[in-house]
Scaffold this motif. Sequence first.
Motif, PDB file in Angstrom:
ATOM      1  N   GLY A 151     -23.614 -13.620 -24.753  1.00 43.29           N
ATOM      2  CA  GLY A 151     -23.445 -14.819 -25.669  1.00 43.29           C
ATOM      3  C   GLY A 151     -22.655 -14.535 -26.932  1.00 43.29           C
ATOM      4  O   GLY A 151     -22.064 -15.656 -27.626  1.00 43.29           O
ATOM      5  N   LEU A 152     -22.466 -13.494 -27.365  1.00 39.23           N
ATOM      6  CA  LEU A 152     -21.584 -13.353 -28.590  1.00 39.23           C
ATOM      7  C   LEU A 152     -20.149 -13.812 -28.144  1.00 39.23           C
ATOM      8  O   LEU A 152     -19.412 -14.382 -29.225  1.00 39.23           O
ATOM      9  CB  LEU A 152     -21.381 -11.870 -28.912  1.00 39.23           C
ATOM     10  CG  LEU A 152     -22.645 -10.987 -29.550  1.00 39.23           C
ATOM     11  CD1 LEU A 152     -22.446  -9.672 -29.424  1.00 39.23           C
ATOM     12  CD2 LEU A 152     -22.826 -11.633 -30.864  1.00 39.23           C
ATOM     13  N   VAL A 153     -19.632 -13.608 -26.906  1.00 40.96           N
ATOM     14  CA  VAL A 153     -18.563 -14.395 -26.795  1.00 40.96           C
ATOM     15  C   VAL A 153     -18.107 -15.872 -26.706  1.00 40.96           C
ATOM     16  O   VAL A 153     -17.225 -16.342 -27.381  1.00 40.96           O
ATOM     17  CB  VAL A 153     -17.856 -14.127 -25.112  1.00 40.96           C
ATOM     18  CG1 VAL A 153     -16.530 -14.494 -24.821  1.00 40.96           C
ATOM     19  CG2 VAL A 153     -18.028 -12.255 -25.036  1.00 40.96           C
ATOM     20  N   MET A 158     -27.966 -15.077 -31.176  1.00 44.22           N
ATOM     21  CA  MET A 158     -28.953 -14.425 -30.248  1.00 44.22           C
ATOM     22  C   MET A 158     -30.277 -14.696 -30.523  1.00 44.22           C
ATOM     23  O   MET A 158     -31.096 -14.755 -29.528  1.00 44.22           O
ATOM     24  CB  MET A 158     -28.693 -12.666 -30.268  1.00 44.22           C
ATOM     25  CG  MET A 158     -28.724 -12.178 -31.621  1.00 44.22           C
ATOM     26  SD  MET A 158     -28.144 -10.686 -31.747  1.00 44.22           S
ATOM     27  CE  MET A 158     -26.509 -10.857 -31.654  1.00 44.22           C
ATOM     28  N   TYR A 159     -30.617 -15.126 -31.795  1.00 43.84           N
ATOM     29  CA  TYR A 159     -32.022 -15.365 -32.093  1.00 43.84           C
ATOM     30  C   TYR A 159     -32.263 -17.005 -31.774  1.00 43.84           C
ATOM     31  O   TYR A 159     -33.666 -17.296 -32.069  1.00 43.84           O
ATOM     32  CB  TYR A 159     -32.153 -15.247 -33.731  1.00 43.84           C
ATOM     33  CG  TYR A 159     -31.834 -13.817 -34.128  1.00 43.84           C
ATOM     34  CD1 TYR A 159     -32.934 -12.978 -33.992  1.00 43.84           C
ATOM     35  CD2 TYR A 159     -30.904 -13.511 -34.682  1.00 43.84           C
ATOM     36  CE1 TYR A 159     -32.697 -11.794 -34.330  1.00 43.84           C
ATOM     37  CE2 TYR A 159     -30.637 -12.220 -34.925  1.00 43.84           C
ATOM     38  CZ  TYR A 159     -31.479 -11.175 -34.948  1.00 43.84           C
ATOM     39  OH  TYR A 159     -31.225  -9.949 -35.103  1.00 43.84           O
ATOM     40  N   HIS A 160     -31.562 -17.477 -31.085  1.00 47.69           N
ATOM     41  CA  HIS A 160     -31.748 -18.896 -30.350  1.00 47.69           C
ATOM     42  C   HIS A 160     -31.797 -18.892 -28.711  1.00 47.69           C
ATOM     43  O   HIS A 160     -32.038 -19.648 -28.037  1.00 47.69           O
ATOM     44  CB  HIS A 160     -30.562 -19.866 -30.806  1.00 47.69           C
ATOM     45  CG  HIS A 160     -30.520 -20.205 -32.166  1.00 47.69           C
ATOM     46  ND1 HIS A 160     -29.436 -20.956 -32.739  1.00 47.69           N
ATOM     47  CD2 HIS A 160     -31.331 -20.008 -33.394  1.00 47.69           C
ATOM     48  CE1 HIS A 160     -29.714 -21.022 -33.869  1.00 47.69           C
ATOM     49  NE2 HIS A 160     -30.938 -20.618 -34.475  1.00 47.69           N
ATOM     50  N   GLN A 161     -31.367 -17.509 -28.199  1.00 51.56           N
ATOM     51  CA  GLN A 161     -31.363 -17.496 -26.766  1.00 51.56           C
ATOM     52  C   GLN A 161     -32.968 -17.334 -25.915  1.00 51.56           C
ATOM     53  O   GLN A 161     -33.543 -17.086 -26.717  1.00 51.56           O
ATOM     54  CB  GLN A 161     -30.291 -16.517 -26.453  1.00 51.56           C
ATOM     55  CG  GLN A 161     -28.957 -16.578 -26.718  1.00 51.56           C
ATOM     56  CD  GLN A 161     -27.955 -15.524 -26.344  1.00 51.56           C
ATOM     57  OE1 GLN A 161     -27.951 -14.762 -27.072  1.00 51.56           O
ATOM     58  NE2 GLN A 161     -27.561 -15.752 -25.345  1.00 51.56           N
ATOM     59  N   VAL A 162     -32.630 -17.943 -24.785  1.00 53.93           N
ATOM     60  CA  VAL A 162     -33.766 -17.566 -24.001  1.00 53.93           C
ATOM     61  C   VAL A 162     -33.320 -16.604 -22.607  1.00 53.93           C
ATOM     62  O   VAL A 162     -32.128 -16.995 -22.282  1.00 53.93           O
ATOM     63  CB  VAL A 162     -34.526 -19.003 -23.425  1.00 53.93           C
ATOM     64  CG1 VAL A 162     -35.499 -18.687 -22.548  1.00 53.93           C
ATOM     65  CG2 VAL A 162     -35.107 -19.741 -24.705  1.00 53.93           C
ATOM     66  N   TRP A 163     -33.886 -15.791 -22.218  1.00 55.70           N
ATOM     67  CA  TRP A 163     -33.308 -14.932 -21.202  1.00 55.70           C
ATOM     68  C   TRP A 163     -34.553 -14.996 -20.110  1.00 55.70           C
ATOM     69  O   TRP A 163     -35.728 -14.375 -20.148  1.00 55.70           O
ATOM     70  CB  TRP A 163     -33.263 -13.672 -21.677  1.00 55.70           C
ATOM     71  CG  TRP A 163     -33.909 -13.022 -22.879  1.00 55.70           C
ATOM     72  CD1 TRP A 163     -35.102 -12.869 -23.240  1.00 55.70           C
ATOM     73  CD2 TRP A 163     -32.911 -13.222 -24.039  1.00 55.70           C
ATOM     74  NE1 TRP A 163     -35.082 -12.578 -24.676  1.00 55.70           N
ATOM     75  CE2 TRP A 163     -33.752 -12.916 -25.372  1.00 55.70           C
ATOM     76  CE3 TRP A 163     -31.700 -13.467 -24.508  1.00 55.70           C
ATOM     77  CZ2 TRP A 163     -33.556 -12.899 -26.556  1.00 55.70           C
ATOM     78  CZ3 TRP A 163     -31.197 -13.411 -25.783  1.00 55.70           C
ATOM     79  CH2 TRP A 163     -32.086 -13.123 -26.774  1.00 55.70           C
TER      80      TRP A 163
END
Length: 441
Positions: A151-153, A158-163
Amino acid sequence: MAAATVALLGGSRGPASWLGRPVRLAARRLGRPTSWLSWRLTWAAVALVVGLGPPLRHPRYYGSGGWAEVADWCSIAAGLLAAAGVVAGLVLAERPAPRSPALSWGLGVLGGRRAFGAVVALAVAAGVATVLAAPDPQIDVFHLLQASSRGLVDGVNMYHQVWLTGQPGDLHGGLVDVYPYLPATSVLLAPFRLLLGDVRYGLLAALVVAVYAVRALGRPGAPWMPVVPLLVLVFPESCYALEQSWTEPLLVACLAVMVWAACRGRGALAVVAFAVALASKQHVVLLVPVAAVWPAFGRRRAAAACGLALVFVAPWVLDDPGAFFHDAVRTNLDYPVLDHSLSVTGWAHHFGVDLGFGTTAVALAAVYLLAWRARGDATGFAAGGALVLLTVVELNKQSFFNHYTLPMALLVLAIATTLAPAPGPGPEPADTDAADPPADD
């Protein structure tokens, strides 16, 4: 590793030597010099760890098939070869005795650079095989690191993502919408995710960096130095830790580089390495007081490292302070106590006893005092830092195998720095027992 470090410190001359007092007392009871007992106990413990660990402890959770077998056999070979190097070092360091040319050559090879390189190569091969044997482990750490580094790209916070894995029972109840680390963890692993497709190659590379940083600390010609650095790479369940994607190798590498740089007078590099560690995982901040009282690093560099770490983390904090606080701070504080935690707190909770934060605070105050007493050189920093982190792990609400690997790596650094070159001429201390092998028995 704790036993090996205490044994070695018992025969050292540095400020942290008082931590090895039990060995000195035992040597007096036996009527032997401290160095005689210290040296033998240390390397006996090291040989047992690296030689017996991989054959006896190589659990698998997700790996299977031929690659898993390759990983097991490479780990076992690496451990046995490293243990043979310890034995060779013991024999070579004893009082010179007539030996056949073949035996002398064999001992030299086992204790030399070729054997060191072979162990590193075998351990790396075991790590690569471990990754190939478990390409999609169902553990939250792997998936959150994979997604956040990718996601950095795309500029995703990262504190918004869901995995999610898209499979039933996603991640066995693990984290699916929380990033519990600090941003540098994913930043460091992103190149390996993008180029090789798996963040675990970055964790393996970090261990290799740590190995060579520890090796660079040693005194040239010391027969055991080709083996000591390998302890951060070859230990029981090392491939299991890599399979699970646990991030401690990043911290081990950063702290190893920090210690090496500080010992070599490269202050800027030491500050950057410590700052990256601080920006990777929250509990590294507990090492700041220990670093501040280490003269080779000092308060100014400790403050500079903290400032640099804050600058590194700032973009994510400023983007969404609430999300950052929830994931990186609140989630970690709100974890429940687990009965199966490998800690005193978990054990006590199993019997209905709640130790509370007060116990941790008192214990930390005590170990900081001990670390302060051991201050003065790199060995004091490494041993004191290990003591602080080990105390936190023992009193944490959720502690598992991987949490112990960082303090154990600091103990390896303590051993290596005990064997490092002396900083320069100076008056000899009153107790002249050294960590070097005795001249005679």
